[in-house]
Design an enzyme around this catalytic site. Structure first.
Site, PDB file in Angstrom:
ATOM      1  N   SER A 128       0.818  -1.216   0.000  1.00  0.00           N
ATOM      2  CA  SER A 128       0.000   0.000   0.000  1.00  0.00           C
ATOM      3  C   SER A 128       0.850   1.264   0.000  1.00  0.00           C
ATOM      4  CB  SER A 128      -0.861  -0.034   1.268  1.00  0.00           C
ATOM      5  OG  SER A 128      -1.331   1.242   1.574  1.00  0.00           O
ATOM      6  N   TYR A 153      -1.895   0.003  10.248  1.00  0.00           N
ATOM      7  CA  TYR A 153      -2.143  -0.623   8.941  1.00  0.00           C
ATOM      8  C   TYR A 153      -0.870  -0.543   8.092  1.00  0.00           C
ATOM      9  CZ  TYR A 153      -3.732  -0.992   4.087  1.00  0.00           C
ATOM     10  OH  TYR A 153      -3.855  -1.346   2.766  1.00  0.00           O
TER      11      TYR A 153
HETATM   12  N1  LIG Z   1      -8.514  -0.497  -2.052  1.00  0.00           N
HETATM   13  C1  LIG Z   1      -7.436   0.272  -1.927  1.00  0.00           C
HETATM   14  O1  LIG Z   1      -7.483   1.483  -2.176  1.00  0.00           O
HETATM   15  C2  LIG Z   1      -6.138  -0.317  -1.480  1.00  0.00           C
HETATM   16  C3  LIG Z   1      -5.027   0.540  -1.367  1.00  0.00           C
HETATM   17  C4  LIG Z   1      -3.809   0.006  -0.954  1.00  0.00           C
HETATM   18  C5  LIG Z   1      -3.684  -1.345  -0.697  1.00  0.00           C
HETATM   19  N2  LIG Z   1      -4.780  -2.151  -0.786  1.00  0.00           N
HETATM   20  C6  LIG Z   1      -4.598  -3.580  -0.501  1.00  0.00           C
HETATM   21  O2  LIG Z   1      -5.203  -4.332  -1.526  1.00  0.00           O
HETATM   22  C7  LIG Z   1      -5.725  -5.553  -1.015  1.00  0.00           C
HETATM   23  C8  LIG Z   1      -7.185  -5.700  -1.383  1.00  0.00           C
HETATM   24  O3  LIG Z   1      -7.890  -4.581  -0.836  1.00  0.00           O
HETATM   25  P1  LIG Z   1      -9.432  -4.338  -1.097  1.00  0.00           P
HETATM   26  O4  LIG Z   1      -9.636  -2.888  -1.233  1.00  0.00           O
HETATM   27  O5  LIG Z   1      -9.939  -5.265  -2.156  1.00  0.00           O
HETATM   28  O6  LIG Z   1     -10.023  -4.787   0.323  1.00  0.00           O
HETATM   29  P2  LIG Z   1     -11.283  -5.723   0.676  1.00  0.00           P
HETATM   30  O7  LIG Z   1     -11.472  -5.622   2.134  1.00  0.00           O
HETATM   31  O8  LIG Z   1     -12.429  -5.376  -0.198  1.00  0.00           O
HETATM   32  O9  LIG Z   1     -10.749  -7.157   0.286  1.00  0.00           O
HETATM   33  C9  LIG Z   1      -9.988  -7.956   1.158  1.00  0.00           C
HETATM   34  C10 LIG Z   1     -10.679  -9.311   1.281  1.00  0.00           C
HETATM   35  O10 LIG Z   1      -9.861 -10.123   2.115  1.00  0.00           O
HETATM   36  C11 LIG Z   1     -10.705 -10.867   2.982  1.00  0.00           C
HETATM   37  N3  LIG Z   1      -9.945 -11.178   4.199  1.00  0.00           N
HETATM   38  C12 LIG Z   1      -9.563 -10.336   5.189  1.00  0.00           C
HETATM   39  N4  LIG Z   1      -8.894 -11.007   6.142  1.00  0.00           N
HETATM   40  C13 LIG Z   1      -8.846 -12.311   5.733  1.00  0.00           C
HETATM   41  C14 LIG Z   1      -8.316 -13.492   6.298  1.00  0.00           C
HETATM   42  N5  LIG Z   1      -7.691 -13.476   7.481  1.00  0.00           N
HETATM   43  N6  LIG Z   1      -8.461 -14.653   5.612  1.00  0.00           N
HETATM   44  C15 LIG Z   1      -9.101 -14.682   4.405  1.00  0.00           C
HETATM   45  N7  LIG Z   1      -9.640 -13.591   3.835  1.00  0.00           N
HETATM   46  C16 LIG Z   1      -9.515 -12.420   4.492  1.00  0.00           C
HETATM   47  C17 LIG Z   1     -11.886  -9.949   3.270  1.00  0.00           C
HETATM   48  O11 LIG Z   1     -13.047 -10.670   3.651  1.00  0.00           O
HETATM   49  C18 LIG Z   1     -12.049  -9.217   1.942  1.00  0.00           C
HETATM   50  O12 LIG Z   1     -13.036  -9.836   1.129  1.00  0.00           O
HETATM   51  C19 LIG Z   1      -5.435  -5.505   0.492  1.00  0.00           C
HETATM   52  O13 LIG Z   1      -4.243  -6.204   0.729  1.00  0.00           O
HETATM   53  C20 LIG Z   1      -5.254  -4.036   0.784  1.00  0.00           C
HETATM   54  O14 LIG Z   1      -4.428  -3.833   1.906  1.00  0.00           O
HETATM   55  C21 LIG Z   1      -5.995  -1.672  -1.180  1.00  0.00           C
END
Ligand SMILES: NC(=O)c1ccc[n+]([C@@H]2O[C@H](COP(=O)([O-])OP(=O)(O)OC[C@H]3O[C@@H](n4cnc5c(N)ncnc54)[C@H](O)[C@@H]3O)[C@@H](O)[C@H]2O)c1
Length: 320
Positions: A128, A153
Site C-alpha cells: 500500500s 495498517y
Molecule cells: N482499495 C485500496 O485502495 C487499497 C489501497 C492500498 C492497498 N490495498 C490492498 O489491496 C488488497 C485488497 O484490498 P481491497 O480494497 O480489495 O479490500 P477488501 O477488504 O475489499 O478485500 C480484502 C478481502 O480479504 C478478505 N480477508 C480479510 N482477512 C482475511 C483473512 N484473514 N483470511 C481470508 N480472507 C480475508 C476480506 O473478507 C475481503 O473480502 C489488500 O491487501 C489491501 O491492503 C488496497
C-alpha cells in the site's frame, strides 16, 4: 494456467478474479468473508464469480495454516495473488490486533504455503501507498525511505513486504510486491471515501471532510490496477524480488474530487469541515516509472472518466 487469489470476495480480488477468468485462467479463490464491512456485498461479488466457468473457491481464513496448506497441495497453483488483508487506516487505531492477525500472521502463512508448495508458485502481493507514511517528497518513489509509518495498517503492510523479501532471499522464491494507491471503481469498498461521500450526498447529509479538505490523493481506477497486476503476473523477466508503485501518477485535490462526484450525481454537497484524523497522510502521489519500465504499465483512467462509472454502479447497486 491456474491462479490462487486470496481475498476474492473483496473489491480488488473480485475484479482480479474476473480479469483472469476473462483471460482463460482457472481461478481458485479464498476469503473468510470478514465482517469488517457488508458481508452481503462480499457474497454478491462471490455469487457473480461462482457463476463463471473456471472459478472455484473455499471460504477460509488465511491464518488457518492446515486448511490453507491443503488448498495449496490440492490446487497446485502456478501463481498466487495475495490480496486478503485487514484494510483501512482509521480502523487500525481501534482494532490493532485484526491487522496483526490477517496482515502479518496471514501473510506469513501464505509465504510458508508457497515455500512448501512443490512448484513454488510465483507470488504477487498487495502492499500500500500508506507505507510511505510521513514521506513529504513527491512523487513517492520506491527508493524513498520507509521508516515513518503513521498507522498500524501501514506498519503491517510494510512488515508484509519485509517478510516477503526474506522468503524470496532465503528460498529463491519469485515474489513481486505492488503498492496500490487509493483504488476506486465499481463494486467499491463501502468504508472508503467515495462511498461515504456518495452515500451522504444522496441522503442529503453533510459529508465529513478531513483536514478542511486540504488533502491530495492519487486515485487509481481499478481496471488500471488490474492491468498492472496482470502485466506483472505475465512478465517472465522480473527480478527474483522487487516492489513497485501502482498508481495513477496524478495527485488530486480532495475538494476537486468531491466536486466531480457531486456534479456526476447532480447534487450540491453539504460539507462538515473537520481536522486531520490520526493515522491519515496529507498527500499521496505515485511515481509509476519503475513499473512502466518493467512491464509497460500506463494508467489510462482519469477521475473524470472513472468517477461516473463508480457513481453509476453505486446508484444501481444501492438503488439510490
Ligand atoms: N482499495 C485500496 O485502495 C487499497 C489501497 C492500498 C492497498 N490495498 C490492498 O489491496 C488488497 C485488497 O484490498 P481491497 O480494497 O480489495 O479490500 P477488501 O477488504 O475489499 O478485500 C480484502 C478481502 O480479504 C478478505 N480477508 C480479510 N482477512 C482475511 C483473512 N484473514 N483470511 C481470508 N480472507 C480475508 C476480506 O473478507 C475481503 O473480502 C489488500 O491487501 C489491501 O491492503 C488496497
Amino acid at each position: 494456467m491456474k491462479i490462487l487469489i486470496t481475498g476474492t470476495a473483496g473489491f480488488i480480488g473480485f475484479h482480479a478474479a474476473r480479469h483472469f477468468l476473462d483471460k482463460g485462467w482457472e481461478v481458485f479463490g479464498v476469503d473468510n468473508f470478514s465482517s469488517y464491512y457488508s458481508v452481503g456485498l462480499k457474497r454478491d461479488r462471490e455469487k457473480i464469480l461462482r457463476g463463471r466457468p473456471g472459478y472455484r473457491s473455499e471460504e477460509l481464513d488465511i491464518c488457518d495454516h492446515e486448511k490453507l496448506q491443503s488448498v495449496f497441495a490440492e490446487e497446485k497453483p502456478e501463481v498466487v495473488l495475495h490480496l486478503a488483508a485487514q484494510p483501512g487506516v482509521r480502523y487500525s487505531i481501534s482494532h490493532p490486533f485484526e491487522y496483526e492477525r490477517s496482515n502479518i500472521s496471514g501473510t506469513l502463512n501464505v509465504l510458508e504455503c508457497c515455500r512448501h508448495s512443490g512448484k513454488k508458485p510465483k507470488l504477487v502481493f498487495a502492499s500500500s501507498s500508506s507505507v510511505y507514511g510521513g514521506n513529504t517528497k513527491m512523487p513517492f518513489e520506491e527508493t524513498d525511505r520507509l521508516d515513518t509509518p503513521v498507522s498500524l495498517y501501514a506498519a503491517t503492510k510494510r512488515a508484509g513486504e519485509l517478510m516477503a523479501y526474506t522468503y524470496s532471499h532465503l528460498y529463491k522464491m519469485q515474489i513481486t510486491g505492488l503498492r496500490f494507491f487509493t483504488v476506486y471503481g465499481d463494486w467499491y469498498r463501502p468504508d472508503m471515501a467515495l462511498h461515504l461521500f456518495a452515500d451522504a450526498m444522496l441522503h442529503d447529509r453533510p459529508i465529513k471532510v478531513f483536514n478542511n479538505g486540504d488533502m491530495l490523493r492519487d486515485f487509481t481506477y481499478v481496471d488500471d490496477i488490474i492491468d498492472g497486476v496482470y502485466r506483472v503476473v505475465m512478465a517472465d523477466d522480473l527480478p527474483l524480488f522487487d516492489i513497485y508503485n501502482i498508481g495513477n501518477h496524478r495527485s488530486e485535490k480532495l475538494l476537486g474530487v468531491i466536486e466531480t462526484l457531486a456534479r456526476t450525481l447532480g447534487v450540491t454537497p453539504k460539507m462538515e469541515m473537520l481536522p486531520m484524523q490520526a493515522g491519515d497522510i496529507y498527500a499521496t502521489y505515485a511515481s509509476v516509472e519503475k513499473l512502466h519500465k518493467a512491464v509497460g504499465y500506463e494508467p489510462r483512467t482519469s477521475i473524470q472518466e472513472g468517477i461516473p462509472v463508480f457513481a453509476d454502479w453505486f446508484r444501481k447497486y444501492y438503488k439510490l
